[in-house]
Design a protein around this motif. Structure first.
Motif, PDB file in Angstrom:
ATOM      1  N   GLY A  21     -30.810   1.521  -4.092  1.00  0.00           N
ATOM      2  CA  GLY A  21     -30.140   0.439  -3.567  1.00  0.00           C
ATOM      3  C   GLY A  21     -29.039   0.111  -4.117  1.00  0.00           C
ATOM      4  N   ILE A  22     -29.147  -0.188  -5.432  1.00  0.00           N
ATOM      5  CA  ILE A  22     -27.598  -0.196  -6.493  1.00  0.00           C
ATOM      6  C   ILE A  22     -26.689   0.946  -5.962  1.00  0.00           C
ATOM      7  CG2 ILE A  22     -26.807  -0.248  -8.574  1.00  0.00           C
ATOM      8  CD1 ILE A  22     -29.700  -1.399  -9.417  1.00  0.00           C
ATOM      9  N   ALA A  24     -26.310   2.351  -3.203  1.00  0.00           N
ATOM     10  CA  ALA A  24     -25.692   2.495  -1.839  1.00  0.00           C
ATOM     11  C   ALA A  24     -25.034   1.205  -1.712  1.00  0.00           C
ATOM     12  CB  ALA A  24     -27.086   2.366  -0.937  1.00  0.00           C
ATOM     13  N   GLU A  25     -25.459  -0.092  -2.269  1.00  0.00           N
ATOM     14  CA  GLU A  25     -24.654  -1.095  -2.364  1.00  0.00           C
ATOM     15  C   GLU A  25     -23.236  -1.072  -3.086  1.00  0.00           C
ATOM     16  OE1 GLU A  25     -24.075  -5.269  -1.600  1.00  0.00           O
ATOM     17  OE2 GLU A  25     -25.601  -3.975  -1.002  1.00  0.00           O
ATOM     18  N   LEU A  26     -23.216  -0.263  -4.043  1.00  0.00           N
ATOM     19  CA  LEU A  26     -21.819  -0.279  -4.851  1.00  0.00           C
ATOM     20  C   LEU A  26     -20.788   0.498  -4.149  1.00  0.00           C
ATOM     21  CD1 LEU A  26     -23.010  -0.164  -8.459  1.00  0.00           C
ATOM     22  CD2 LEU A  26     -21.662  -1.816  -7.572  1.00  0.00           C
ATOM     23  N   LEU A  29     -21.641   0.907   0.981  1.00  0.00           N
ATOM     24  CA  LEU A  29     -21.317   0.038   1.716  1.00  0.00           C
ATOM     25  C   LEU A  29     -19.963  -0.168   2.396  1.00  0.00           C
ATOM     26  CD1 LEU A  29     -23.030  -2.417   3.391  1.00  0.00           C
ATOM     27  CD2 LEU A  29     -22.357  -3.677   1.603  1.00  0.00           C
ATOM     28  N   ARG A  31     -16.300  -1.414   2.954  1.00  0.00           N
ATOM     29  CA  ARG A  31     -15.752  -3.006   2.698  1.00  0.00           C
ATOM     30  C   ARG A  31     -14.300  -2.782   3.040  1.00  0.00           C
ATOM     31  NH1 ARG A  31     -19.162  -5.154  -1.228  1.00  0.00           N
ATOM     32  NH2 ARG A  31     -20.821  -3.470  -2.066  1.00  0.00           N
ATOM     33  N   TRP A  38     -12.118   3.204   0.826  1.00  0.00           N
ATOM     34  CA  TRP A  38     -13.398   3.196  -0.226  1.00  0.00           C
ATOM     35  C   TRP A  38     -14.058   4.435  -0.108  1.00  0.00           C
ATOM     36  CZ3 TRP A  38     -13.791  -0.341  -3.330  1.00  0.00           C
ATOM     37  CH2 TRP A  38     -14.963  -0.624  -3.944  1.00  0.00           C
ATOM     38  N   ILE A 166     -25.778  -1.913 -11.987  1.00  0.00           N
ATOM     39  CA  ILE A 166     -24.870  -2.802 -11.370  1.00  0.00           C
ATOM     40  C   ILE A 166     -23.503  -2.953 -12.471  1.00  0.00           C
ATOM     41  CG2 ILE A 166     -24.110  -5.098 -10.304  1.00  0.00           C
ATOM     42  CD1 ILE A 166     -27.250  -5.165  -9.699  1.00  0.00           C
ATOM     43  N   VAL A 185     -16.026  -7.433  -5.398  1.00  0.00           N
ATOM     44  CA  VAL A 185     -17.453  -6.638  -5.210  1.00  0.00           C
ATOM     45  C   VAL A 185     -18.653  -7.506  -5.692  1.00  0.00           C
ATOM     46  CG1 VAL A 185     -18.825  -4.475  -5.199  1.00  0.00           C
ATOM     47  CG2 VAL A 185     -16.442  -4.500  -4.679  1.00  0.00           C
ATOM     48  N   ARG A 188     -19.412 -10.614  -3.687  1.00  0.00           N
ATOM     49  CA  ARG A 188     -20.066 -10.231  -2.715  1.00  0.00           C
ATOM     50  C   ARG A 188     -21.559 -10.064  -2.954  1.00  0.00           C
ATOM     51  NH1 ARG A 188     -18.231  -6.335   2.278  1.00  0.00           N
ATOM     52  NH2 ARG A 188     -20.420  -6.100   3.475  1.00  0.00           N
ATOM     53  N   MET A 189     -21.815  -9.542  -3.989  1.00  0.00           N
ATOM     54  CA  MET A 189     -23.196  -8.990  -4.621  1.00  0.00           C
ATOM     55  C   MET A 189     -23.874 -10.072  -5.129  1.00  0.00           C
ATOM     56  SD  MET A 189     -22.570  -5.173  -6.017  1.00  0.00           S
ATOM     57  CE  MET A 189     -24.239  -5.035  -6.407  1.00  0.00           C
TER      58      MET A 189
END
Length: 329
Positions: A21-22, A24-26, A29, A31, A38, A166, A185, A188-189
């Protein structure tokens, strides 16, 4: 860096969801608000058709081993910590990627895959503090740094525990797009762009473990008198032994010198007091056997990597209204 660099997450068949998940989020996703091209994000389940996660969840991926040959950044969000080597095909692909200049980022136990592939030999690296002893035994050619949150070795970043991914990822984004983008970023997180200190602040208080009944009475007496100035001579007298014999036999029985044992005990007690109450530093120093707050500050920063004030701010136990009281260890 390519205009839209390809980030490939290589997943162990027993995938670590939080670490994935980290990544994928970084990197995965979209942006559009940032106004820059991106990353593209793909996944590859190594050697399996699907990855088995917790709660009977199964993840499948369209990626194949050829994706490693196309990736600009390869992320390993966790891996097995046993000695069994990964598939040779996977290690060969990672070595090819390294030879052509691809970048790598491991999260937590993901460093084990890089270690098995030989990509960390002669380099500095880190992993989660729980895995450091095993990592060092498996990969003696790696210069392991067990304290830091992440290590930047140019094209290879290794992050310590899960959330340290992260920190490492934001560091990498800052390299690619600048600190202003990385800060956005992080906002947003809902995380800070940079954390102070290393892993030592997160390791549970290391109260020394007793491993010899012969010294139990002496250790119990020392714990009860920890506020007093204790010396090897004092402890040896309690054990009715000469200092020389006491030093040798104490270390054989506990794995520590008497002064190291006392230091762990005092720091552990200081951490517990900082976490569980509002006592002034002078009172904590007195209760833990330090001659002054300055001595406590110096010892605490040396052992934990933070000042006592910073540690208290970060880890003090605060109960929400209606929550059950938390009793420190």
């Amino acid at each position: 860096m390519n205009a839209t660099p390809l980030v490939l997450a290589v997943l162990h068949p027993r995938v670590a969801l939080f670490e994935l998940g980290i990544a994928a989020e970084l990197f995965g996703l979209a942006r559009p608000e940032l106004g820059v091209p991106w990353y593209r994000f793909e996944t590859l389940v190594a050697g399996e058709a699907a990855a088995q996660a917790v709660g009977s969840l199964r993840l499948t991926s369209d990626g194949d081993m050829d994706a490693i040959d196309r990736a600009d950044l390869i992320v390993i969000p966790g891996w097995s910590t046993d000695a069994a080597p990964p598939p040779a095909e996977l290690c060969d692909a990672l070595q090819r990627a390294d030879a052509r200049g691809a970048r790598f980022m491991s999260i937590c136990s993901g460093a084990f895959l890089l270690g098995h592939a030989g990509l960390l030999n002669g380099r500095r690296a880190t992993t989660h503090w729980r895995h450091c002893e095993r990592f060092a035994a498996l990969f003696p050619q790696v210069r392991l740094d067990p304290d830091v949150l992440y290590v930047d070795e140019g094209r290879i970043l290794t992050a310590a525990g899960s959330a340290a991914g992260i920190d490492a990822g934001l560091h990498l984004i800052a390299q690619d797009y600048g600190s202003a983008i990385a800060n956005r970023v992080a906002q947003r997180m809902l995380v800070t762009p940079h954390r102070d200190g290393g892993q030592r602040q997160f390791i549970p208080a290391a109260y020394p473990q007793r491993r010899s009944q012969r010294f139990d009475a002496v250790l119990a007496w020392a714990e009860a008198h920890i506020a007093e100035p204790l010396s090897v001579a004092t402890l040896a007298r309690r054990a009715t032994m000469s200092e020389r014999s006491f030093l040798r036999r104490f270390q054989d029985a506990t794995g520590l010198t008497p002064m190291s044992w006392l230091s762990q005990l005092r720091i552990g007690r200081a951490r517990a007091m900082l976490e569980s109450g509002d006592a002034q530093l002078e009172a904590i120093a007195t209760a833990c056997g330090y001659g002054s707050p300055e001595s406590l500050r110096a010892a605490f920063r040396r052992e934990v990597g933070l000042s006592p004030a910073a540690y208290r701010q970060r880890f003090r136990m605060r109960n929400a209204p209606g929550a059950a009281a938390i009793t420190p260890p």
